[in-house]
Design a protein around this motif. Structure first.
Motif, PDB file in Angstrom:
ATOM      1  N   PRO A  99       0.804  -1.219   0.000  1.00  0.00           N
ATOM      2  CA  PRO A  99       0.000   0.000   0.000  1.00  0.00           C
ATOM      3  C   PRO A  99       0.844   1.280   0.000  1.00  0.00           C
ATOM      4  O   PRO A  99       2.012   1.263   0.372  1.00  0.00           O
ATOM      5  CB  PRO A  99      -0.797  -0.107   1.308  1.00  0.00           C
ATOM      6  CG  PRO A  99      -0.020  -1.017   2.173  1.00  0.00           C
ATOM      7  CD  PRO A  99       0.778  -1.924   1.273  1.00  0.00           C
ATOM      8  N   GLY A 100       0.228   2.360  -0.424  1.00  0.00           N
ATOM      9  CA  GLY A 100       0.895   3.666  -0.411  1.00  0.00           C
ATOM     10  C   GLY A 100       1.046   4.172   1.011  1.00  0.00           C
ATOM     11  O   GLY A 100       0.518   3.583   1.971  1.00  0.00           O
ATOM     12  N   GLY A 101       1.796   5.253   1.179  1.00  0.00           N
ATOM     13  CA  GLY A 101       1.883   5.903   2.488  1.00  0.00           C
ATOM     14  C   GLY A 101       3.116   5.573   3.293  1.00  0.00           C
ATOM     15  O   GLY A 101       3.311   6.109   4.390  1.00  0.00           O
ATOM     16  N   ALA A 102       4.000   4.688   2.781  1.00  0.00           N
ATOM     17  CA  ALA A 102       5.209   4.343   3.546  1.00  0.00           C
ATOM     18  C   ALA A 102       6.241   5.477   3.462  1.00  0.00           C
ATOM     19  O   ALA A 102       6.175   6.318   2.580  1.00  0.00           O
ATOM     20  CB  ALA A 102       5.810   3.050   2.993  1.00  0.00           C
ATOM     21  N   GLU A 103       7.186   5.451   4.404  1.00  0.00           N
ATOM     22  CA  GLU A 103       8.315   6.402   4.385  1.00  0.00           C
ATOM     23  C   GLU A 103       9.443   5.817   3.547  1.00  0.00           C
ATOM     24  O   GLU A 103       9.779   4.646   3.720  1.00  0.00           O
ATOM     25  CB  GLU A 103       8.845   6.595   5.813  1.00  0.00           C
ATOM     26  CG  GLU A 103       7.915   7.350   6.719  1.00  0.00           C
ATOM     27  CD  GLU A 103       8.378   8.782   6.915  1.00  0.00           C
ATOM     28  OE1 GLU A 103       9.467   9.127   6.411  1.00  0.00           O
ATOM     29  OE2 GLU A 103       7.638   9.550   7.561  1.00  0.00           O
ATOM     30  N   TYR A 104      10.036   6.625   2.706  1.00  0.00           N
ATOM     31  CA  TYR A 104      11.119   6.129   1.849  1.00  0.00           C
ATOM     32  C   TYR A 104      12.439   6.815   2.170  1.00  0.00           C
ATOM     33  O   TYR A 104      12.464   8.005   2.459  1.00  0.00           O
ATOM     34  CB  TYR A 104      10.759   6.325   0.371  1.00  0.00           C
ATOM     35  CG  TYR A 104       9.665   5.377  -0.063  1.00  0.00           C
ATOM     36  CD1 TYR A 104       9.979   4.117  -0.538  1.00  0.00           C
ATOM     37  CD2 TYR A 104       8.323   5.728   0.083  1.00  0.00           C
ATOM     38  CE1 TYR A 104       8.968   3.219  -0.893  1.00  0.00           C
ATOM     39  CE2 TYR A 104       7.311   4.842  -0.264  1.00  0.00           C
ATOM     40  CZ  TYR A 104       7.644   3.585  -0.750  1.00  0.00           C
ATOM     41  OH  TYR A 104       6.655   2.694  -1.082  1.00  0.00           O
ATOM     42  N   PRO A 105      13.550   6.052   2.127  1.00  0.00           N
ATOM     43  CA  PRO A 105      14.861   6.647   2.418  1.00  0.00           C
ATOM     44  C   PRO A 105      15.327   7.551   1.269  1.00  0.00           C
ATOM     45  O   PRO A 105      14.906   7.373   0.131  1.00  0.00           O
ATOM     46  CB  PRO A 105      15.793   5.426   2.522  1.00  0.00           C
ATOM     47  CG  PRO A 105      15.142   4.385   1.685  1.00  0.00           C
ATOM     48  CD  PRO A 105      13.656   4.621   1.802  1.00  0.00           C
ATOM     49  N   GLN A 106      16.184   8.508   1.608  1.00  0.00           N
ATOM     50  CA  GLN A 106      16.807   9.342   0.579  1.00  0.00           C
ATOM     51  C   GLN A 106      18.024   8.584   0.046  1.00  0.00           C
ATOM     52  O   GLN A 106      18.924   8.267   0.802  1.00  0.00           O
ATOM     53  CB  GLN A 106      17.282  10.668   1.189  1.00  0.00           C
ATOM     54  CG  GLN A 106      16.157  11.611   1.597  1.00  0.00           C
ATOM     55  CD  GLN A 106      15.420  12.178   0.398  1.00  0.00           C
ATOM     56  OE1 GLN A 106      16.039  12.506  -0.609  1.00  0.00           O
ATOM     57  NE2 GLN A 106      14.101  12.272   0.505  1.00  0.00           N
ATOM     58  N   VAL A 107      18.030   8.288  -1.224  1.00  0.00           N
ATOM     59  CA  VAL A 107      19.168   7.582  -1.812  1.00  0.00           C
ATOM     60  C   VAL A 107      19.614   8.335  -3.060  1.00  0.00           C
ATOM     61  O   VAL A 107      18.776   8.703  -3.879  1.00  0.00           O
ATOM     62  CB  VAL A 107      18.786   6.138  -2.225  1.00  0.00           C
ATOM     63  CG1 VAL A 107      20.033   5.335  -2.583  1.00  0.00           C
ATOM     64  CG2 VAL A 107      18.013   5.445  -1.126  1.00  0.00           C
ATOM     65  N   VAL A 108      20.914   8.569  -3.154  1.00  0.00           N
ATOM     66  CA  VAL A 108      21.434   9.259  -4.340  1.00  0.00           C
ATOM     67  C   VAL A 108      21.733   8.229  -5.428  1.00  0.00           C
ATOM     68  O   VAL A 108      22.617   7.393  -5.274  1.00  0.00           O
ATOM     69  CB  VAL A 108      22.716  10.040  -3.998  1.00  0.00           C
ATOM     70  CG1 VAL A 108      23.230  10.778  -5.235  1.00  0.00           C
ATOM     71  CG2 VAL A 108      22.436  11.005  -2.862  1.00  0.00           C
ATOM     72  N   CYS A 109      20.951   8.259  -6.505  1.00  0.00           N
ATOM     73  CA  CYS A 109      21.130   7.291  -7.587  1.00  0.00           C
ATOM     74  C   CYS A 109      21.463   7.994  -8.894  1.00  0.00           C
ATOM     75  O   CYS A 109      21.685   7.347  -9.908  1.00  0.00           O
ATOM     76  CB  CYS A 109      19.855   6.483  -7.811  1.00  0.00           C
ATOM     77  SG  CYS A 109      19.170   5.774  -6.325  1.00  0.00           S
ATOM     78  N   TYR A 110      21.447   9.303  -8.894  1.00  0.00           N
ATOM     79  CA  TYR A 110      21.625  10.065 -10.129  1.00  0.00           C
ATOM     80  C   TYR A 110      22.667  11.133  -9.909  1.00  0.00           C
ATOM     81  O   TYR A 110      22.601  11.889  -8.947  1.00  0.00           O
ATOM     82  CB  TYR A 110      20.289  10.703 -10.534  1.00  0.00           C
ATOM     83  CG  TYR A 110      20.272  11.261 -11.925  1.00  0.00           C
ATOM     84  CD1 TYR A 110      19.850  10.470 -13.002  1.00  0.00           C
ATOM     85  CD2 TYR A 110      20.669  12.565 -12.185  1.00  0.00           C
ATOM     86  CE1 TYR A 110      19.831  10.979 -14.289  1.00  0.00           C
ATOM     87  CE2 TYR A 110      20.656  13.077 -13.483  1.00  0.00           C
ATOM     88  CZ  TYR A 110      20.230  12.275 -14.530  1.00  0.00           C
ATOM     89  OH  TYR A 110      20.215  12.769 -15.813  1.00  0.00           O
ATOM     90  N   ASN A 111      23.657  11.187 -10.772  1.00  0.00           N
ATOM     91  CA  ASN A 111      24.696  12.205 -10.682  1.00  0.00           C
ATOM     92  C   ASN A 111      24.526  13.175 -11.850  1.00  0.00           C
ATOM     93  O   ASN A 111      24.750  12.817 -13.007  1.00  0.00           O
ATOM     94  CB  ASN A 111      26.078  11.536 -10.716  1.00  0.00           C
ATOM     95  CG  ASN A 111      27.201  12.548 -10.593  1.00  0.00           C
ATOM     96  OD1 ASN A 111      27.015  13.741 -10.852  1.00  0.00           O
ATOM     97  ND2 ASN A 111      28.363  12.078 -10.204  1.00  0.00           N
ATOM     98  N   GLU A 112      24.100  14.371 -11.495  1.00  0.00           N
ATOM     99  CA  GLU A 112      23.804  15.402 -12.499  1.00  0.00           C
ATOM    100  C   GLU A 112      25.025  15.661 -13.401  1.00  0.00           C
ATOM    101  O   GLU A 112      24.897  15.780 -14.620  1.00  0.00           O
ATOM    102  CB  GLU A 112      23.407  16.688 -11.753  1.00  0.00           C
ATOM    103  CG  GLU A 112      22.655  17.700 -12.580  1.00  0.00           C
ATOM    104  CD  GLU A 112      21.285  17.211 -13.049  1.00  0.00           C
ATOM    105  OE1 GLU A 112      20.545  16.632 -12.229  1.00  0.00           O
ATOM    106  OE2 GLU A 112      21.001  17.397 -14.242  1.00  0.00           O
ATOM    107  N   SER A 113      26.207  15.723 -12.788  1.00  0.00           N
ATOM    108  CA  SER A 113      27.380  16.079 -13.599  1.00  0.00           C
ATOM    109  C   SER A 113      27.728  14.964 -14.595  1.00  0.00           C
ATOM    110  O   SER A 113      28.214  15.227 -15.684  1.00  0.00           O
ATOM    111  CB  SER A 113      28.571  16.430 -12.707  1.00  0.00           C
ATOM    112  OG  SER A 113      29.076  15.263 -12.112  1.00  0.00           O
ATOM    113  N   LEU A 114      27.432  13.717 -14.217  1.00  0.00           N
ATOM    114  CA  LEU A 114      27.686  12.615 -15.147  1.00  0.00           C
ATOM    115  C   LEU A 114      26.794  12.741 -16.380  1.00  0.00           C
ATOM    116  O   LEU A 114      27.209  12.462 -17.508  1.00  0.00           O
ATOM    117  CB  LEU A 114      27.439  11.261 -14.461  1.00  0.00           C
ATOM    118  CG  LEU A 114      27.697  10.023 -15.314  1.00  0.00           C
ATOM    119  CD1 LEU A 114      29.168   9.899 -15.662  1.00  0.00           C
ATOM    120  CD2 LEU A 114      27.220   8.764 -14.619  1.00  0.00           C
TER     121      LEU A 114
END
Lengths: 451, 463
Positions: A99-114
C-alpha cells in the motif's frame, strides 16, 4: 504518453474487466555506447526505450503482461493478457500489493554532472583507452575491446492500493580488453569499471590493469592435479559469490532449492565472513529507494560473522515465513515477474592488502579468472568445477602463470574454509543477480585438475 | 508495417551525414511464457515487443540506434541522432525500394496465438506427471512453456524491402533428484521453428522421463576423476562442444578482426580428416532455421570444415566488408535492440562411419559424456570449458559407473585435431546462444565422437 496517464487508463479498463488489484511497473531509459577499434570509432549506439508491465489479480490469482508501444491497443492487450494469465495460475500463494503511504529513504542514484558529460568526451576516452593499452607493452598486438557507455533511466511503480513512486538513476561504464602474444602463445586480459563519477574514469589506469594481466599470463603452463591452497582474487571471489546468489533467496529456500533451508541462526561460514546487502550504499550501482514491489529499501546483514541471519525476501516469501519483506523484490525489467535479488551485495573487506595475502598464502595458486560459471556450477548442490587460470605461488612469491586447469569444490564448504579476507573489496558489472562485490579470499583447499 | 514513403524518409535521414549504407529493422513480437512448478502453474506472462533499429555504415564504421517511437517523426529523429555520430556530407544517394518475396522454408500449422492457454497447460501437466512419477528420488519438477511469434520488416538503402515471420515453440523440463542433502538436476528443452504442432512431433512423456532418469542417475553417482584422458561425447546436445570450441571462432564477429584462432586459415587443415562440419539455416522447421537472416539475406547451408580443411566462415554484411567476402545469411540478433552480427543457426558435425557401440568397445579407459551441459569460450585464445551433465566411466570397452561434476576444458583447435572416431548417429539439440547480438535460438549437433584426450576437471584425483 506519460506513465501516470497511461496507468489511469489501464486501471479504468482493468476495473471494468473485473481485475481486483493492479500494479503498473514502468521504465524508460536512454543509453549510449561507443566502441573503438584500430584508432577509429567502430561502433556507436544510441537508444531510447520504454516499457510497461502490468501485474494484476483476478479471482485471487496473479497474471502478468507487458507492452513496449504505449498505443491504443496496448491498454486492452495488457488487461486481457494479465487476466488470461491469472486464470491459469494455480499457485496457492497469497500475493499482496504494497500500500501507499510508507516512508522512503533518501538515496542518491543520479549524478547530475555525469549526465552532462558530452558523448564526444566518451569517444575521446575510448580512443585514449585503446591507445594506452597498445602503448603499455610491446607484446600487446590487439585491443579487441575498448568500450564506454552511459545509461540513465526512470523507474515508476503505481498500484490500486495507493502506491505511486518513482526514481531516476544513471551510470557510466567502460571495458578494455587486450591481447598479448609471445612465442605463438596468445593471452587476453580485461578490466571493467562501473561508476557514477566521471572523474574516476582513468584510461591509462584501466589499460594498464588489462595489459598487465594479459602479459603476466604469457608463458603459462598447467600444474599437476591435486589439492592446493587457493587465493581467489577479488573478481573471481565475486564471480563465485554472484553465481551462488540464488541460495540466499527465500524463494529458493521455500521451494527446496537451497541447502540453506533450516540454517537460520546457524554458523554457515568462517567467522571472518560478514555478508551485507545494502541498497542505500553511496555510489552503489544497484542503490534504490524502493524495491520491485515498492517496499522501502534497507540495509541488512545476511551473514554476520559466519552466522546466517536472514534470507532475502519479497512480500510473498515474507508472508509465508511470517517475517517482514527485506525489500529484495526484483523486477529485472518491466517484462519480468517479481522475483528476488540482492541489491549491492558484498562480503565486508578485511585488513590485509592483496600483496599481503599472497605472502600469507605461502604455497598455492592465485586464481585470477574462472570460466563457465553458468554451466559448471550447480546453485542447488553448491558444486562447481570451472576452467581457471592464475599464478603459482611458492614461499609467498608468484613464480609463474598457470593455465589449462580447473578448480572444483563446493560453495558451502568454501564459505567455511575462508582463512583470510583482503581489504580490496571491488564490485563487478551489475546484472539480474544484483550488484555483487567481494574482496580477495584465501581458501584452505580446492581440488585442481591439470596435467 | 511501414509505408515505403516513411522508409525512404528514414533511410535518407540516416544517410544525411555521409553514411554509405542504412538499414531499418522493425519488429512486432508476441511472447508467451508459462511456468509450472511441481504440477501447478505459478507464473504466466505474455508480452508484445515492438520497436525499430536503425543501422548506418560509413566504410567500416557502424552506428546503431533503436527506439519504441515508430511514428514517422520519431523514426526520422532517431535516424538523425544516429547519423550525428558520423561526420560527412550526404553522398546524394537515392533509395529505390523493391519488395523481395520470401521463400518459406518453415511452415507453421498451428499458430500458438490461436491455441488456448488450457491446451498449453495440458502439455505441461503431461510432462510433469511423466517426470515426477519416474522415481521416488525425483523431488521437484519445473516445466516451462514458451512460444514466440516474431514479425520482422527489413529495408535498406540498397533497395531491399522484405518481411518475414518466425514462430517458435519450446517446452523445457527440469527434473531435480534428491538423496539426503544432495540434489542433482537434469534439463531437456525440445523446441522447433514451428507452432503448437511441435507436440505432435515429439514424445513429451519420453523426454520428461529421460530428464528424470538422468537426474536420478547423477544423484547416485560419485565424482568424476580429474586429469587428462580420452573422452567420448555422445550425439545431439553433445554438439555444444563444437558450437563453443569451434563455431564461435568461425563467426566473422571474431574472424574479421583477426582475433580468432582460425583467422586467415581458409584452405588449411584445422581438424582431423574425420571432421566435416556445417552451419545450415535452411533445415525446415529446425530450431535455429530462418527463411532470411536479420539483414534480409536468404539463409543457406554453409560448409565450415570439409574432411578437416577449413572451407568457410559465417559472415554478416559489416564483417564481410572488413574481410572482402560475401555475407553468408548468418546475420542474427535477439531483437531490434541489438545490431546484427554473424552467428550460428543449426551447426553440427556430420555423420561418420563408426557406430557408438564400436567406439565404446574400442576404448580401454575414457569418460563417456552422454549428456552435455552448457559452456563458453574465449574466441581470442580458443580456450573453452563446459560441463558434463551426465557422465560415465568407460573401462575395457564397456560403460561402467556413472560420474558427476566433470568439466571439460581445452582449446578448440587442439580438440578438432584430436577427434579420432566419429559415429553415424547424428542428432541435434536445442539451445539459446548468448553473444554480442543477444540471446538467439540455435541448434547444436553431432554424432558420437571420441577425442583422444581432454583435460577433465573433477573433484577426485586421477586414477
Amino acid at each position: 504518453m506519460e506513465f501516470r496517464e497511461f496507468k489511469e487508463r489501464i486501471f479504468a479498463a482493468g476495473q471494468a474487466a473485473g481485475l481486483e488489484e493492479m500494479e503498473v511497473y514502468a521504465t524508460r531509459s536512454k543509453r549510449s555506447t561507443v566502441r573503438v577499434f584500430e584508432g577509429d570509432v567502430d561502433d556507436y549506439q544510441v537508444s531510447l526505450e520504454q516499457g510497461v508491465g502490468l501485474k494484476a489479480k483476478f479471482q485471487g490469482r496473479v497474471g502478468y503482461a507487458y507492452v513496449e508501444a504505449l498505443d491504443e491497443d496496448a491498454v486492452e492487450y495488457l488487461v486481457a493478457g494479465a487476466k488470461a494469465n491469472a486464470q491459469i495460475n494455480e499457485s496457492q500463494d497469497v500475493v499482496e500489493f504494497f500500500p501507499g503511504g510508507a516512508e522512503y529513504p533518501q538515496v542518491v542514484c543520479y549524478n547530475e554532472s555525469l549526465s552532462r558529460v558530452a558523448p564526444e568526451e566518451r569517444v575521446a576516452f575510448c580512443l585514449e583507452l585503446e591507445k594506452a593499452a597498445l602503448a603499455a607493452d610491446g607484446r600487446v598486438f590487439k585491443v579487441p575491446h575498448a568500450i564506454t557507455g552511459y545509461e540513465e533511466g526512470e523507474v515508476y511503480i503505481a498500484n490500486t492500493k495507493g502506491l505511486e513512486q518513482s526514481f531516476s538513476a544513471n551510470g557510466a561504464y567502460s571495458y578494455v580488453g587486450a591481447l598479448a602474444q609471445q612465442n605463438g602463445q596468445v593471452k587476453s586480459g580485461g578490466k571493467f569499471l562501473v561508476e557514477r563519477d566521471w572523474s574516476k574514469f582513468n584510461a591509462a589506469e584501466l589499460a594498464r590493469e588489462a595489459v598487465e594481466e594479459a602479459v603476466s599470463l604469457l608463458g603459462a603452463s598447467s600444474v599437476p592435479s591435486g589439492n592446493y591452497r587457493i587465493l581467489l582474487r577479488r573478481d573471481v571471489a565475486r564471480d563465485l559469490l554472484a553465481t551462488f546468489v540464488p541460495v540466499f533467496s527465500a524463494e529458493s529456500v521455500q521451494k527446496g532449492l537451497s541447502l540453506l533451508q533450516g540454517k537460520l541462526g546457524q554458523v554457515i561460514a568462517s567467522p571472518l565472513v560478514t555478508l551485507v546487502d545494502d541498497p542505500l550504499m553511496e555510489g552503489g550501482a544497484a542503490s534504490a529507494p524502493f524495491d520491485g514491489e515498492g517496499v522501502p529499501s534497507r540495509r541488512k546483514q545476511v551473514i554476520e560473522a559466519g552466522r546466517l541471519t536472514t534470507y532475502l525476501h519479497n512480500l510473498k516469501t515474507a508472508r509465508k515465513d511470517g517475517v517482514e519483506s527485506t525489500g529484495n523484490a526484483s523486477r529485472p525489467s518491466f517484462k519480468a515477474p517479481v522475483g528476488i535479488a540482492p541489491t549491492n551485495f558484498f562480503i565486508e573487506p578485511g585488513q590485509a592488502a592483496y600483496e599481503e595475502l599472497i605472502h600469507t598464502l605461502g604455497d598455492g595458486l592465485i586464481i585470477i579468472d574462472v570460466q563457465g560459471t553458468h554451466s559448471g556450477a550447480n546453485p542447488v548442490s553448491g558444486d562447481f568445477s570451472l576452467g581457471a587460470y592464475g599464478y603459482l605461488v611458492q614461499g609467498g612469491q608468484i613464480v609463474g602463470p598457470v593455465e589449462q586447469i580447473t578448480i572444483a569444490g563446493n560453495f558451502f564448504q568454501l564459505l567455511t574454509s575462508v582463512e583470510a579476507i583482503g581489504s580490496d573489496l571491488e564490485f563487478g558489472s551489475p546484472g539480474v543477480r544484483g550488484n555483487v562485490g567481494c574482496p580477495s579470499l584465501i581458501i584452505s583447499s580446492l581440488a585442481v585438475a591439470g596435467v | 508495417m511501414l509505408s515505403e514513403r516513411v522508409v525512404t524518409d528514414v533511410l535518407l535521414a540516416a544517410l544525411s551525414t555521409g553514411g554509405d549504407f542504412a538499414e531499418i529493422f522493425m519488429e512486432d513480437t508476441y511472447n508467451t511464457h508459462i511456468r509450472m512448478l511441481d504440477g501447478a502453474v505459478d507464473e504466466a506472462v505474455s508480452g508484445r515487443d515492438f520497436g525499430v533499429g536503425i543501422r548506418i555504415f560509413q566504410g567500416l564504421k557502424s552506428v546503431y540506434a533503436y527506439t519504441n517511437d515508430v511514428s514517422r517523426d520519431g523514426l526520422v529523429k532517431t535516424a538523425r541522432e544516429a547519423a550525428a555520430a558520423l561526420s560527412g556530407v550526404p553522398e546524394g544517394r537515392t533509395v529505390v525500394l523493391a519488395r523481395m518475396a520470401v521463400e518459406k522454408l518453415n511452415h507453421v500449422r498451428l499458430d500458438p496465438r490461436q491455441v488456448g492457454h488450457k491446451d498449453k497447460v495440458a502439455v505441461m501437466k503431461r510432462a510433469h506427471l511423466a517426470a515426477a512419477g519416474y522415481h521416488e528420488q525425483i523431488s521437484q519438477v519445473a516445466i516451462n512453456y514458451l512460444d514466440v511469434d516474431q514479425n520482422v520488416f527489413i529495408a535498406n538503402s540498397e533497395g531491399l524491402l522484405v518481411e518475414d515471420r518466425r514462430v517458435r515453440t519450446r517446452l523445457s523440463i527440469n527434473a531435480v533428484a534428491s538423496k539426503g542433502n544432495e540434489k542433482q538436476s537434469a534439463f531437456r528443452g525440445p523446441g522447433r521453428h514451428m507452432g503448437f504442432e511441435l507436440f505432435e512431433k515429439i514424445d513429451v512423456e519420453e523426454i520428461a522421463r529421460d530428464a528424470a532418469r538422468s537426474a536420478v542417475t547423477m544423484v547416485n553417482a560419485d565424482y568424476a576423476p580429474g586429469g587428462k584422458y580420452p573422452v567420448i561425447i555422445d550425439n545431439a546436445f553433445g554438439g555444444v562442444i563444437f558450437h563453443e570450441a569451434c563455431g564461435h571462432s568461425l563467426e566473422a564477429t571474431s574472424v574479421a578482426k583477426g582475433v580468432s584462432e582460425f583467422s586467415g586459415k581458409l584452405g588449411q587443415r584445422i581438424a582431423s580428416e574425420l571432421v566435416t562440419a556445417v552451419d545450415d539455416g535452411t533445415i525446415p522447421n529446425a530450431w535455429g532455421s530462418q527463411n532470411i537472416d536479420d539483414e534480409g539475406t536468404k539463409t543457406r547451408r554453409n560448409v565450415l570444415i570439409e574432411k578437416g580443411i577449413l572451407k568457410g566462415y559465417m559472415i554478416d554484411r559489416l564483417n564481410g566488408r572488413r574481410m572482402g567476402m560475401e555475407p553468408t545469411g548468418s546475420a542474427r540478433r535477439q531483437s531490434y535492440k541489438f545490431a546484427p552480427t554473424s552467428r550460428m543457426t543449426n551447426t553440427f558435425i556430420c555423420a561418420g562411419e563408426s557406430t557408438r557401440e564400436e567406439i565404446i568397445a574400442n576404448t580401454e579407459y575414457a569418460l563417456y559424456a552422454k549428456q552435455m551441459g552448457g559452456g563458453s569460450v574465449n574466441p581470442a585464445t580458443g580456450e573453452f570449458n563446459f560441463a558434463v551433465a551426465e557422465g560415465y566411466m568407460v573401462r575395457n570397452g564397456k560403460i561402467a559407473e556413472p560420474v558427476r561434476g566433470a568439466t571439460l576444458i581445452g582449446r578448440g583447435s587442439e580438440i578438432l585435431q584430436k577427434i579420432d572416431m566419429v559415429a553415424d548417429n547424428l542428432a541435434t539439440g536445442q539451445g539459446m546462444c548468448g553473444s554480442v547480438s543477444g540471446s538467439i535460438p540455435a541448434d547444436v549437433g553431432q554424432p558420437a565422437i571420441r577425442v583422444a584426450e581432454i583435460t577433465v576437471g573433477g573433484r577426485k584425483g586421477a586414477n
